[in-house]
Design a protein around this motif. Sequence first.
Motif, PDB file in Angstrom:
ATOM      1  N   LEU A 130      49.178  54.157  46.923  1.00  0.00           N
ATOM      2  CA  LEU A 130      47.920  53.646  47.474  1.00  0.00           C
ATOM      3  C   LEU A 130      46.955  53.251  46.355  1.00  0.00           C
ATOM      4  O   LEU A 130      46.262  52.240  46.432  1.00  0.00           O
ATOM      5  CB  LEU A 130      47.277  54.712  48.373  1.00  0.00           C
ATOM      6  N   ILE A 131      46.944  54.071  45.318  1.00  0.00           N
ATOM      7  CA  ILE A 131      46.049  53.771  44.195  1.00  0.00           C
ATOM      8  C   ILE A 131      46.509  52.505  43.484  1.00  0.00           C
ATOM      9  O   ILE A 131      45.701  51.647  43.118  1.00  0.00           O
ATOM     10  CB  ILE A 131      45.993  54.978  43.230  1.00  0.00           C
ATOM     11  N   ALA A 132      47.811  52.378  43.328  1.00  0.00           N
ATOM     12  CA  ALA A 132      48.330  51.183  42.641  1.00  0.00           C
ATOM     13  C   ALA A 132      47.965  49.907  43.393  1.00  0.00           C
ATOM     14  O   ALA A 132      47.621  48.884  42.789  1.00  0.00           O
ATOM     15  CB  ALA A 132      49.850  51.291  42.497  1.00  0.00           C
ATOM     16  N   VAL A 133      48.023  49.966  44.726  1.00  0.00           N
ATOM     17  CA  VAL A 133      47.668  48.781  45.510  1.00  0.00           C
ATOM     18  C   VAL A 133      46.219  48.391  45.226  1.00  0.00           C
ATOM     19  O   VAL A 133      45.902  47.228  44.988  1.00  0.00           O
ATOM     20  CB  VAL A 133      47.863  49.052  47.025  1.00  0.00           C
ATOM     21  N   ARG A 134      45.340  49.368  45.212  1.00  0.00           N
ATOM     22  CA  ARG A 134      43.923  49.055  44.997  1.00  0.00           C
ATOM     23  C   ARG A 134      43.679  48.483  43.603  1.00  0.00           C
ATOM     24  O   ARG A 134      42.939  47.520  43.421  1.00  0.00           O
ATOM     25  CB  ARG A 134      43.079  50.309  45.200  1.00  0.00           C
ATOM     26  N   ILE A 135      44.311  49.118  42.650  1.00  0.00           N
ATOM     27  CA  ILE A 135      44.090  48.655  41.273  1.00  0.00           C
ATOM     28  C   ILE A 135      44.624  47.237  41.090  1.00  0.00           C
ATOM     29  O   ILE A 135      43.964  46.375  40.509  1.00  0.00           O
ATOM     30  CB  ILE A 135      44.746  49.650  40.282  1.00  0.00           C
ATOM     31  N   GLN A 136      45.790  47.007  41.623  1.00  0.00           N
ATOM     32  CA  GLN A 136      46.382  45.665  41.504  1.00  0.00           C
ATOM     33  C   GLN A 136      45.508  44.625  42.201  1.00  0.00           C
ATOM     34  O   GLN A 136      45.252  43.544  41.679  1.00  0.00           O
ATOM     35  CB  GLN A 136      47.800  45.689  42.092  1.00  0.00           C
ATOM     36  N   ARG A 137      45.018  44.946  43.379  1.00  0.00           N
ATOM     37  CA  ARG A 137      44.185  43.985  44.119  1.00  0.00           C
ATOM     38  C   ARG A 137      42.855  43.759  43.407  1.00  0.00           C
ATOM     39  O   ARG A 137      42.318  42.656  43.405  1.00  0.00           O
ATOM     40  CB  ARG A 137      43.942  44.468  45.555  1.00  0.00           C
ATOM     41  N   ARG A 138      42.319  44.802  42.812  1.00  0.00           N
ATOM     42  CA  ARG A 138      41.084  44.645  42.039  1.00  0.00           C
ATOM     43  C   ARG A 138      41.357  43.667  40.893  1.00  0.00           C
ATOM     44  O   ARG A 138      40.556  42.779  40.610  1.00  0.00           O
ATOM     45  CB  ARG A 138      40.648  46.005  41.480  1.00  0.00           C
ATOM     46  N   SER A 139      42.477  43.878  40.301  1.00  0.00           N
ATOM     47  CA  SER A 139      42.806  43.038  39.161  1.00  0.00           C
ATOM     48  C   SER A 139      42.964  41.572  39.590  1.00  0.00           C
ATOM     49  O   SER A 139      42.529  40.659  38.900  1.00  0.00           O
ATOM     50  CB  SER A 139      44.047  43.606  38.496  1.00  0.00           C
ATOM     51  N   VAL A 140      43.542  41.350  40.760  1.00  0.00           N
ATOM     52  CA  VAL A 140      43.721  39.979  41.241  1.00  0.00           C
ATOM     53  C   VAL A 140      42.378  39.365  41.656  1.00  0.00           C
ATOM     54  O   VAL A 140      42.078  38.220  41.352  1.00  0.00           O
ATOM     55  CB  VAL A 140      44.705  39.953  42.441  1.00  0.00           C
ATOM     56  N   THR A 141      41.542  40.148  42.357  1.00  0.00           N
ATOM     57  CA  THR A 141      40.339  39.554  42.947  1.00  0.00           C
ATOM     58  C   THR A 141      39.130  39.580  42.026  1.00  0.00           C
ATOM     59  O   THR A 141      38.220  38.784  42.179  1.00  0.00           O
ATOM     60  CB  THR A 141      39.969  40.266  44.269  1.00  0.00           C
ATOM     61  N   VAL A 142      39.082  40.521  41.081  1.00  0.00           N
ATOM     62  CA  VAL A 142      37.940  40.566  40.161  1.00  0.00           C
ATOM     63  C   VAL A 142      38.403  40.410  38.718  1.00  0.00           C
ATOM     64  O   VAL A 142      37.810  39.655  37.947  1.00  0.00           O
ATOM     65  CB  VAL A 142      37.137  41.888  40.318  1.00  0.00           C
ATOM     66  N   GLY A 143      39.445  41.137  38.391  1.00  0.00           N
ATOM     67  CA  GLY A 143      39.984  41.010  37.044  1.00  0.00           C
ATOM     68  C   GLY A 143      39.202  41.766  35.992  1.00  0.00           C
ATOM     69  O   GLY A 143      39.138  41.353  34.840  1.00  0.00           O
ATOM     70  N   ASP A 144      38.569  42.867  36.383  1.00  0.00           N
ATOM     71  CA  ASP A 144      37.789  43.592  35.389  1.00  0.00           C
ATOM     72  C   ASP A 144      38.438  44.906  34.949  1.00  0.00           C
ATOM     73  O   ASP A 144      37.797  45.712  34.311  1.00  0.00           O
ATOM     74  CB  ASP A 144      36.374  43.854  35.917  1.00  0.00           C
ATOM     75  N   LEU A 145      39.707  45.087  35.343  1.00  0.00           N
ATOM     76  CA  LEU A 145      40.370  46.307  34.887  1.00  0.00           C
ATOM     77  C   LEU A 145      41.353  45.948  33.787  1.00  0.00           C
ATOM     78  O   LEU A 145      41.978  44.893  33.816  1.00  0.00           O
ATOM     79  CB  LEU A 145      41.123  46.965  36.052  1.00  0.00           C
ATOM     80  N   PRO A 146      41.498  46.847  32.798  1.00  0.00           N
ATOM     81  CA  PRO A 146      42.415  46.559  31.693  1.00  0.00           C
ATOM     82  C   PRO A 146      43.845  46.357  32.201  1.00  0.00           C
ATOM     83  O   PRO A 146      44.314  47.121  33.063  1.00  0.00           O
ATOM     84  CB  PRO A 146      42.347  47.822  30.821  1.00  0.00           C
ATOM     85  N   ALA A 147      44.509  45.349  31.694  1.00  0.00           N
ATOM     86  CA  ALA A 147      45.842  44.988  32.184  1.00  0.00           C
ATOM     87  C   ALA A 147      46.825  46.144  32.054  1.00  0.00           C
ATOM     88  O   ALA A 147      47.644  46.376  32.944  1.00  0.00           O
ATOM     89  CB  ALA A 147      46.361  43.767  31.417  1.00  0.00           C
ATOM     90  N   GLU A 148      46.711  46.896  30.951  1.00  0.00           N
ATOM     91  CA  GLU A 148      47.679  47.994  30.766  1.00  0.00           C
ATOM     92  C   GLU A 148      47.474  49.078  31.823  1.00  0.00           C
ATOM     93  O   GLU A 148      48.428  49.692  32.291  1.00  0.00           O
ATOM     94  CB  GLU A 148      47.619  48.575  29.330  1.00  0.00           C
ATOM     95  N   GLU A 149      46.211  49.277  32.240  1.00  0.00           N
ATOM     96  CA  GLU A 149      45.946  50.272  33.281  1.00  0.00           C
ATOM     97  C   GLU A 149      46.615  49.844  34.581  1.00  0.00           C
ATOM     98  O   GLU A 149      47.197  50.644  35.307  1.00  0.00           O
ATOM     99  CB  GLU A 149      44.437  50.415  33.474  1.00  0.00           C
ATOM    100  N   VAL A 150      46.518  48.555  34.865  1.00  0.00           N
ATOM    101  CA  VAL A 150      47.089  48.031  36.097  1.00  0.00           C
ATOM    102  C   VAL A 150      48.601  48.195  36.087  1.00  0.00           C
ATOM    103  O   VAL A 150      49.195  48.710  37.038  1.00  0.00           O
ATOM    104  CB  VAL A 150      46.723  46.538  36.271  1.00  0.00           C
ATOM    105  N   SER A 151      49.221  47.774  35.010  1.00  0.00           N
ATOM    106  CA  SER A 151      50.688  47.827  35.009  1.00  0.00           C
ATOM    107  C   SER A 151      51.174  49.269  34.978  1.00  0.00           C
ATOM    108  O   SER A 151      52.191  49.609  35.560  1.00  0.00           O
ATOM    109  CB  SER A 151      51.271  47.012  33.854  1.00  0.00           C
TER     110      SER A 151
END
Lengths: 175, 495, 1206
Positions: B409-430
Amino acid sequence: MTRQMLNRFLLLAVGLLLLATPSWAQPGDPLRGEALYVGMASFSAGGAPCLACHGIAGRELGRAAGASYGPDLSAIYEDYGEDGIIDVLEDLSFESMVAIYENRPLTDSEKTDLVAFLGTVSTGVVPDIGSSMALHVVVVTALFLIVIGALGWRRLQGVRRPLVERARRGKGEIA
Amino acid sequence: MNIRAQVSSVFHLDKCIGCHTCSIACKNLWTDRKGAEYMWWNNVETKPGTGYPTQWEDQEKYQGGWVKQGEQLQLRIGGRWGTLGKIFHNPSMPTMDDYYEPFTFRYGDLTSAPAGDDQPTARPVSMVTGKPMKIEAGPNWDDDLSGSNIYAANDPGVVKLSAEEQQQLFAIEKMVMFHMPRICNHCLNAGCVASCPSGAIYKRGEDGIVLINQDKCRGWRMCVSACPYKKTYYGWSTGKSEKCILCYPRQEAGEAPACFHSCVGRIRYLGVLLYDADQIESVAQRDDKDLPAAQREMILDPFDPQVIADAKKSGVADQVIEAAQRSPVYKFVKEWGIALPLHPEFRTLPMLFYVPPLLPVMSMNNQGKQKLADDFFATLEEARLPMQYLASLFAGGNEEEVKAVYRKLIAVRIQRRSVTVGDLPAEEVSKACTVAQLDTEAIDAIYRMTTLTRIKERIVVPPMLREQAIEAGMDPEEHKQEMGFGKRISPKRRW
Amino acid sequence: MSWIKDIVDPNSRKWEEFYRNRNQCDKVVRSTHGVNCTGSCSWNVHVKDGIVGWELQATDYPELEPGLPPYEPRGCQRGISFSWYLYSPLRIKYPYLRGVLCDLWRKAKAEHGDPVEAWASIMEDEEARKSYQQARGKGGFRRSSWDEVEEIIAASSIYTIKKYGADRLVGFSPIPAMSMLSFAGGSRFMQLMGGANLSFYDWYCDLPNASPEIWGEQTDVAESADWYNSKYIAVMGSNPGMTRTPDVHFLTEARHNGSKVTVLSPDFSMSSKFADWWLPTHAGQDGAFWMAVNHVILSEFHHKAKTPYFMDYLKRYTDTPFLIELDEKEGVYTAGRMAKAGDLERYSEEENGDFKYLVWDETSQQPRMPLGTLGFRWQEKKGEWNLQMKDGQDGSDIATGLSLLDGNEDILQVAFDDFSDGNTVQRGVPVRYLETAKGRIAVTTVYDLMMAQFGVDRGLEGDYPQNYDADSVYTPAWQEKYTGLDRANVIQFAREWAATAEQTEGKCSIIIGAGINHWYHANLTYRAGIVALMLCGCVGKNGGGLNHYVGQEKLAPAAPWASIMGALDWSKPPRFMNAPSYHYVHTDQWRYERTSDEARINPVSEDSHITGGHTMDHQIRAVRNGWLPFFPQFDRSPIEAVKEAEAAGASNNQEIVDWTVKQLAEKKMKFAVEDPDAPENWPRMWIIWRGNALMSSAKGHEYFLKHYLGTHTNTIAPETAEEFVKDVKWHKEAPQGKLDLVVDINFRMDTSALYSDIVLPTATWYEKDDLNTTDMHSFIHPLQAAVPPCWESKSDWDIFKGLAKKVSQMAETHLPEPVREIVTVPLQHDTPAEMAQPEIKDWINGECEPIPGKTMPGMVVVERDYVNLYKKFISYGPEVRKNGLGAHGLNFPVADFYDELKEMAPTQKWGGEEYPSLEIASQAANVILHLAPETNGEIAYRAFEAEEKKVGLPLTDLAEGSRDVRTTFADLDRQPRRLLNSPIWSGLNTNGRAYSAYCLNVEKLVPWRTLTGRQHFYLDHQGYIAAGEHLPTYKPKPDHSTLQDFLVTEADENSIMLNYLTPHGKWSIHSTYGDNHRMLTLSRGCHPFWLNDQDAEQIGVVDNDWVEVYNDHGVVVTRAVVSSRLPRGISFLYHSPERTIGVPKSPLRNNKRAGGHNSLNRIRLKPNLMLGGYGQFTYAWNYWGPTGANRDTYIMVRKLKGEPNW
């Protein structure tokens, strides 16, 4: 005694009771009344057994659960008398009974049997079923009591109310 | 292989608002009548809390569900024969107080009160006795942590926690709650079915819906005890027990069950699962902690050609197999593994699955004792509910099962944040995706199913093939002509 | 498997028909729920055997753009329980009449024959009048007939009109949007008679005054689907999880799409549960949090980073670049008025030059006059009212400067109020000097003032905090003592907020509600939050903005509806009044108030003639100066006034007005508000419909009972105003029982019905046709009769039609000829009156001339034709055809469509004319749908055309694609229809785009309806400057010692004092549903009183114990919910219980029946919200005025002694 064993023992006792039950014919038969009351015998029109709603504390009947929709009938014979009980059964004076029995009326003999049974409850008399059977009944009753004790007497108090009582005594923060 | 189809559900608890619209939809349609007042085929509980009936989860008290007896499964109240012994006296039956005494008010007094010296009021009265009463319990008494020091504190799951964990839960800084709607789980290994002395309870062959035959029920109420979820109810007016019917009449018309239809939080998903009935007995005997995984295993892949062939052989209709392929429940439970059964340790193999709720992070208070979230979203470590509590609800105590869901569930949120805003570090997302073992395709699918779906995608009612069912007993054409007329009585004739 | 039986055998499953039969129904009808709920959910009502069985939600909403979750299903636990009401014992089936009055009436009628004379005979017998007044609320209803009750109501109306004037008749019905025709039926009837209709939005304290203050808009918000577009959502004072039931899925779904949700709430609410981050702030202190957030945003993202997106946004869309004059007094400078273009030589010849304002142009290094300000709006030359940064004189581009920091001429020390500890701080501000007609003046920009106000250290001299840890006003450290939140939260929140806004260009939003708006200083808390939105460019963006959801104010097809509702198709102006003032004055709540206490509640740095004095005197000034309306108008009948004027020689309307002004100036005639307790100034007949005006919304309910009704009351509060009031006449004894007749139209026996004299049975929402819209989504729904009105009920429309008929019949005897009367109107928003009073001057003191419509209320002579009242009611009058329709200062022609209505729809013919018929509700619905830009594409096009002319920029493209759309009532039955773009609203719906407020302004450069045409950080009004609220600020929450809740109530060891909050609850929509069996079963069979477990323990209360909750105003007896979910010191009684359902008596108050939630409060009006006459601070109904704040209340609670007594 494990619970498992108890259950089996109880089953056996009930079986005995069933076997030992004489044929019901005479009017005003308290045994038949009891059978009707607890649902072992069906009302001819198909009404629900009394125990579905009413317990009889004096007999340890129906203290569990569902049998508390209506008031306890331990003292009904003293309060209403024979005619009173018949009247209630005939007129269905209580609204909640109307739905159940309006279209499933009791026969006259069913009524008198019930009255006879309820009469024994009020005086605490065990119905006379002959001396040989009396022993069985005593055994069954005793077994009932043991089983109840073993299966958790505590449960018969209900679950919710003790929680509230405990809180009231100031001990209920964390159980 | 003995493949059967089961209409199953997922409730997404993170979306549940505890509004009870579902409960009322059901009440309006099915249980708004004499003798059924206290029946809530669908109810919603606040967790932590004692639920309805009070502390239903505590099987020490209520004796519901199954226990393992060596190599055998046995109902906790005893086998079918054992239950007979309790017909007259069943101490594990909930009392009226564990439910509540149904009440209403003398509304009519307001209009009819004679002129007096004070304002009239509509007094509360019992629907059982008709007499004035003090209201002390209700079907949702501990709503939103009402009476939390009595009810939430005595949640059977909470009682199991350590004293420290318990203290934390009731300090305002750690305060937490979520809502949990409950209906009949339409279990594969249903306790109620097994316990009925009259043989009145059965699973429908075509969809697994568990029903109590109202013609055969004798009101013994063994099902009330045997059901660990307390989802069968004794009707005092008819003297028969009733339970959730998963709105089969609505499903037969292609409509969602009323509680699913009315779910305004859009938390409910319904669809068909295929399973191997031969495995029921062995799966239901696995260790507590293995039960969620074992139950997942017995659910079969509806796209697998072998499964399809076996299903056909077992008599599952092609249309139902197609429905199983579109089943959102299959995706949640099996494909993504983010929905878990409620109390699998009751061993009834419940077919209603829950996605556990995300929970808020608390701010730092004045003393600055608590750690402020460094991460943009809550992390698993910061979850306000002890994992053990969730595991005891949804995983037979297996914390790893619950954690795996949360990671996803957390991964979904982080990934979507990254797609829609893009303010999270890429390594955190992956990293989040790797830990959760989800690829972006799966994440996208989960996100779409959770947010964007229309009712027809959330609730995939299988074709009920009514004409074929009717045909078994009557010509459907004749049925068409006669349906709705009910019983017809021929007029008395003089000749 | 052995024991699990799978059965397919059809024979053993025949019984399954049992449940199938229940499920089958005869028909399904689309309707919805028609009052007081903002849901606007489409429902399918299932009818079986001609009886409504149950309801389930419709799921056929048209879809929005791809990527947005759909609107289905909509409808909550309350709505789905509605069908219970239809056949319940609570249902009002017949007309009822209070027994005592019934006897009096029948006797009088037998004696007098004529109904008006009969009514007069009762009214003029003081004892008789008292006898039925004292019986109010005490049972004894008699079943009556429609004939009889209609006759009484008509007789009372005509008696009142003849004896006192029609402005003594009053009507109240809440928020119309949910069943707009039912509302309109009643208001149309009242307005045709000349009665007053009371506002609701401000009375319910749902009007966010910050919205008119900042945007010149009543309220405009995003539909809930737009939450999904938001990437950072802050929720405060709102519990969408509980109260926005059908919408909250967008919130949870947004989270799964990567949005962050932060909730500020003192308790662990249903919304805190959804939060990523829960900030448990102290109740009512959210403003302090946001002020500190703004400090961080300004410091980091503005001063240090100069975030380009933010800078650009501020320049284009806000007042930040505008120049403010600095006033000097004894060497100390303070922020003053906006610098006016007309004061500069360059612009001295400009039309409306005093209402055009200046910015600093960085190219020319000169002050310049940009387009779009107030003066451009109302000037002769159209097409210059837009947001282009061009000079209004020569059209040249302006390079707007935000700050004068670089290139200033001087740094002056300016004083700023710090109300948090009653201080002022002096901070250096960069200035320029302007040579003006007034001489050389120092000016600075709003932006520079903001930097100084928020204490952003830019290296200037003065009391600037050095860092976030300084305990100086508005730092993160400062807010800790108010909110209880660590400073680190503020800093992190501000960074996350601003960074998200920068990254997404404004997709941060606030969901806000009654939990803020019901506090006394709500306007300041709102502004504090809105500042954070504007500073980050979040307003007018999808996914951004302030989303205030309190009260359903959005009636989408407003223009044609208003014409029907106000009977404007026949004559203008209507008598619309703000209810807070009405009830404050007429229920005599002002008599219980002390100036000194109120002044402490609303601190100012320096008392002045603008801010000082008793609130009642502020109210009187507001009426006299035309800021607020007031009814009754004068100390005599407005009909008599005309007659007197004519007797004195006035021969035309102008002379009648002149005569009236003269009488007022010479004090020979007084405003009724100056002596409200004199019998000639009492309200006389009150009709209540669609609402619960005597309980649910009656703040100070016990005072309503005492002074309006003259029946029992539980208030023990002493009257304390005598020594403080100046302009109002003090009567030693306050009158009790002002109202002659109270009529309630209802389908359930609620508290208002129980206390009324006449109860009329109305059709429920499943028994009538009506229209329904909301701001939560962008569709329009019908209400429809699934079954005909049950028993003897009728729809509201038909009830008022019946009353109109009766009045007309009776008028043939009593008012056979048309009569003329004088109507007063306040200075109105969206009219040139926005330029009426740039300075506050009182004509009564000779500071200016009394000029109607300029320095005092406008006055209009109108004609009433009571004999034709019914015919007018059912005919859509000719004024619309003649004058067109419009709203918000916009007007567009509709004559051809009016004629089309006559072609296509039924008509009424009388007096030689033909009119579109309004005889039945669905006809009125079709009139509205046919003439509204939101439902008729051609009208929308035309409205944009009209707006284009004013603005001077292209707009019709917004309507081009949907010109051929027409909508009928029958269409709405088939499927909900999405509303079209309309210049009456500010969001854009094109191609399924989610509606978000002010996108029209941002994208099309249409000005906001404010002084500068931009969004206002700075409130340029003399009164605001005096009140210290010209800049966003923080004023402390009043404490219990100033609130007069306990003047005579004393604490004892068995009681505890708590702040008393009445949030919107889970089991009711206001009082509706809260009394129905479903909701009571799922809650606790009552409306319980929530308190913290430790507070409960202190007074020996255990969960579900009976408690007595009390203060000077009244008492509530209910059961307690003890929960550690609430922090200590606050309590909840969810809005709003009925005192009719299971309420025992109170031992504390003479063993009389205890009250409801409003028994524990009294209205407090905030005087600076009464200001008017200038810019966006001008009156419009439900748009402006003081609100009925009710959160600032304290109570005592103790365990009820003994068993409850019934």
